[in-house]
Design a protein around this motif. Sequence first.
Motif, short mmCIF file in Angstrom:
data_model
loop_
_atom_site.label_atom_id
_atom_site.label_comp_id
_atom_site.label_asym_id
_atom_site.label_seq_id
_atom_site.Cartn_x
_atom_site.Cartn_y
_atom_site.Cartn_z
N GLU A 1 0.82 -1.22 0.00
CA GLU A 1 0.00 0.00 0.00
C GLU A 1 0.85 1.26 0.00
O GLU A 1 0.54 2.23 -0.69
CB GLU A 1 -0.92 0.00 1.22
N SER A 2 1.95 1.24 0.75
CA SER A 2 2.81 2.42 0.79
C SER A 2 3.50 2.67 -0.56
O SER A 2 3.58 3.79 -1.05
CB SER A 2 3.85 2.26 1.90
N VAL A 3 3.99 1.55 -1.20
CA VAL A 3 4.64 1.70 -2.50
C VAL A 3 3.63 2.16 -3.55
O VAL A 3 3.93 3.02 -4.40
CB VAL A 3 5.30 0.37 -2.91
N TRP A 4 2.45 1.62 -3.52
CA TRP A 4 1.43 1.99 -4.50
C TRP A 4 1.02 3.46 -4.36
O TRP A 4 0.81 4.17 -5.35
CB TRP A 4 0.22 1.07 -4.35
N GLN A 5 0.91 3.92 -3.11
CA GLN A 5 0.51 5.31 -2.89
C GLN A 5 1.58 6.28 -3.40
O GLN A 5 1.26 7.29 -4.04
CB GLN A 5 0.25 5.54 -1.39
N ARG A 6 2.85 5.96 -3.16
CA ARG A 6 3.92 6.84 -3.66
C ARG A 6 3.99 6.80 -5.19
O ARG A 6 4.26 7.81 -5.84
CB ARG A 6 5.26 6.40 -3.08
N LEU A 7 3.73 5.63 -5.75
CA LEU A 7 3.77 5.52 -7.21
C LEU A 7 2.63 6.31 -7.86
O LEU A 7 2.80 6.94 -8.90
CB LEU A 7 3.68 4.05 -7.62
N MET A 8 1.46 6.32 -7.24
CA MET A 8 0.33 7.07 -7.78
C MET A 8 0.54 8.58 -7.63
O MET A 8 0.04 9.37 -8.44
CB MET A 8 -0.96 6.64 -7.09
N ASP A 9 1.28 8.99 -6.60
CA ASP A 9 1.56 10.42 -6.44
C ASP A 9 2.49 10.93 -7.54
O ASP A 9 2.38 12.09 -7.96
CB ASP A 9 2.19 10.67 -5.06
N GLU A 10 3.39 10.08 -8.02
CA GLU A 10 4.29 10.50 -9.09
C GLU A 10 3.61 10.46 -10.46
O GLU A 10 3.83 11.33 -11.30
CB GLU A 10 5.53 9.60 -9.11
N HIS A 11 2.77 9.43 -10.70
CA HIS A 11 2.13 9.26 -12.00
C HIS A 11 0.62 9.46 -11.83
O HIS A 11 -0.15 8.50 -11.69
CB HIS A 11 2.42 7.86 -12.57
N LYS A 12 0.22 10.70 -11.79
CA LYS A 12 -1.20 11.01 -11.62
C LYS A 12 -1.98 10.93 -12.93
O LYS A 12 -3.21 10.88 -12.91
CB LYS A 12 -1.35 12.41 -11.02
N ASP A 13 -1.27 10.96 -14.03
CA ASP A 13 -1.94 10.94 -15.33
C ASP A 13 -2.22 9.53 -15.85
O ASP A 13 -2.68 9.37 -16.99
CB ASP A 13 -1.10 11.69 -16.36
N GLN A 14 -1.97 8.48 -15.07
CA GLN A 14 -2.17 7.10 -15.51
C GLN A 14 -3.49 6.51 -15.05
O GLN A 14 -3.72 5.30 -15.23
CB GLN A 14 -1.01 6.22 -15.03
N ASN A 15 -4.35 7.31 -14.45
CA ASN A 15 -5.70 6.86 -14.04
C ASN A 15 -5.64 5.66 -13.10
O ASN A 15 -6.26 4.60 -13.34
CB ASN A 15 -6.55 6.53 -15.27
N ASP A 16 -4.83 5.79 -12.02
CA ASP A 16 -4.72 4.73 -10.99
C ASP A 16 -4.28 3.41 -11.60
O ASP A 16 -4.78 2.33 -11.24
CB ASP A 16 -6.04 4.55 -10.24
N MET A 17 -3.32 3.45 -12.51
CA MET A 17 -2.78 2.24 -13.13
C MET A 17 -1.26 2.39 -13.23
O MET A 17 -0.73 3.51 -13.31
CB MET A 17 -3.37 2.02 -14.54
N ALA A 18 -0.59 1.25 -13.17
CA ALA A 18 0.87 1.24 -13.24
C ALA A 18 1.32 -0.07 -13.85
O ALA A 18 0.57 -1.05 -13.92
CB ALA A 18 1.48 1.41 -11.84
N SER A 19 2.55 -0.07 -14.33
CA SER A 19 3.12 -1.27 -14.93
C SER A 19 3.95 -2.02 -13.91
O SER A 19 4.29 -1.50 -12.84
CB SER A 19 3.96 -0.90 -16.15
N VAL A 20 4.31 -3.26 -14.26
CA VAL A 20 5.12 -4.09 -13.37
C VAL A 20 6.53 -3.51 -13.24
O VAL A 20 7.12 -3.52 -12.15
CB VAL A 20 5.16 -5.53 -13.92
N ALA A 21 7.07 -2.97 -14.34
CA ALA A 21 8.41 -2.39 -14.28
C ALA A 21 8.45 -1.15 -13.38
O ALA A 21 9.39 -0.97 -12.60
CB ALA A 21 8.88 -2.04 -15.69
#
Length: 488
Positions: free
Chosen positions: A458-478
Motif C-alpha cells: 500500500e505504501s509503494v502503490w501510494q507513492r507511485l500514484m503520487d508520481e504518475h497522476k496521469d495514468q488513471n490509478d494504473m501502473a506497470s510491473v516495471a
Amino acid sequence: MANLGRYLDRNPDMRAAGLSSIMNTNALRESFLVAHIEEEAENRIRPLCRQHRPQPCKRTPKIPTNMIEEIFSNQSKGLFSEFQDNIRENMFIKKPLVGQAREANSKPDYVTNMSRTFGQICDTSPEDSLYCLVLPPKPAEQVNREFADCHDMHIISHNHYFPAEQINRRYAKSFNRYDTFGVHLGIDPSGKSVKGCLKEGDEHLTIVKKPQKDLEDRTKGPLGKKFTWYPYKIPENITFGRTLPHDIDVRSLLENTSPSLYSEKLAGAISHLNMLRKFLQERDDLNINQLITAFGKKDKEGNHQLPLTELIQVMRRMSIPVNMEKVRTAISHFKLFVDEGCCSEKVKYEDWCELLTIVKTLPIVGSISPTPKVMYNKDTAYRQLCADLLKKIPEGPNYRHHHRSLIKQDIYDTRVKDVISPELSTLCGLCPSDFKVLRNKVEIERIFNGIITKKNFESVWQRLMDEHKDQNDMASVAQFRTKMKKID
C-alpha cells in the motif's frame, strides 16, 4: 373386232387384242402374285392359331381373412420367426431400466466415493496460490538444466535447433559425424607450415618469375606516374556517358512553369485513372459491386484492406488493364495507403472502388504543374553573395516510425543476444511488453503476492500514484518494481 368380217384373216391362230384366252377371273391375280410355299403355309396356319388361343382369365383382388390383431399377435409366428427374433435381440445390448445406471464392472463393489480418496493429498498450506500448485517455482539453474536435457527430445518433436547448432541426422552407429570426410593427407592442422611458406625469407628476397614481371609492367604504372590504359589521345571537351536532361524544356517556357518529374508522373496517373473509369462504364458484364465482392474474398482479416499486389492481381484476373506504377502514384496522391512504405503496406479497396466508379466525381486535384519560383530575373551580384546568409543549417534525417503494436515492437527490439541467451521470463512465455503494460491495483497486487507484504504494498502503490497522476490509478510491473527497489 371392229374390222371383223371385212378383211381376210391371214393368221387365224393369233387371238385378237383385248380378248382373254382363258375365261377365269382369278388368272390375272395369280399371274402377278409370286409367293413361296412356306410363306403361304404360315399365313394359313396363323388364323387357326388365333382361334385356338386361350382367353385370359380375369383376376380379382384377394381380401385377407385375418384381422390386424391376429397378424401382430405371437400366436401366428412360426418356429423360424421366433428363432429369428431371438437372434436379433441378442445382437443388440439391452438397455438398462429407467432410473438405473448400466453396470460398467470396472471396479470392485467395496470401492466407493465414501470409502476411497482418489488423487494425492497435498501438504501445502492453504495460503499458497493456485499458480504455485500448477507451476511450482524453480530456480534459473534448474530451468536451464531441464531445458538442455529435453533439447534432444525437442529436436525430434519440433525439429528445432539452437543457432549455429550442427544438425544431427541420426545415422547408424558405424557412421560418426565427427570424423573427417575424404582422404586424410596428414597436413598440420595448426597451419604453421602454410604460414612458413607465406612468410618472406631472412634476406627479404622475393622470387618473381619473368612472365609475372612482364604482366606487371603492362598493367601497372611506375611509381608516381599515372598509367594510361587507353593509348589514344582524347580531347578535353568530349563527354562520355549519358547527358542529363536540361532543367527547362519548351513546354515549361510556353506555360511559364518550372519542370517537375512528379507533376508529369501524377498527370499520367490521373489520366490512367480516368481511362479505367471510362473502361468500367462501357463494360456491361462488370460493375463496382462485383469488384468489391472480389476484393472482399481476398480480405481474410476483414479490415477492408488489401496489399497492392493482390489488388492488381484481382483486377487483371477480371480483365481490367491496370498499370501498377500509375496506380501506385494515384493511390499515394489520394492518401489511400495504410502504413505506406512499410512491410505491412495495404490499400483501402472500398475507397479505391469509389474512385473507379463513374457515379462519383474525382476529388479536386488542383494545379499539377508548379508555379515558377522567380517570375522576373532580379538577381544581382550583391544579392547572390548575400544569399548564403538566408540558408538554413541542414538538419539530420528525420525518420518517421509508424505506430507499431506491442508484439511488433518486441520483435523489432529483439537482438542476437536475446536469441542466443534468452532471459528466464522469455523462456516462460512472457514478452518485454508485458512488463510495460499498465495494470490496475488488483492485478499488480496478485502478481507481487508473496514478494511484498500488504502494508508495504500500500505504501509503494501510494507513492507511485503520487508520481504518475496521469495514468488513471494504473501502473506497470516495471514501474512498481523500480519504485519498490528505491524504497528498500
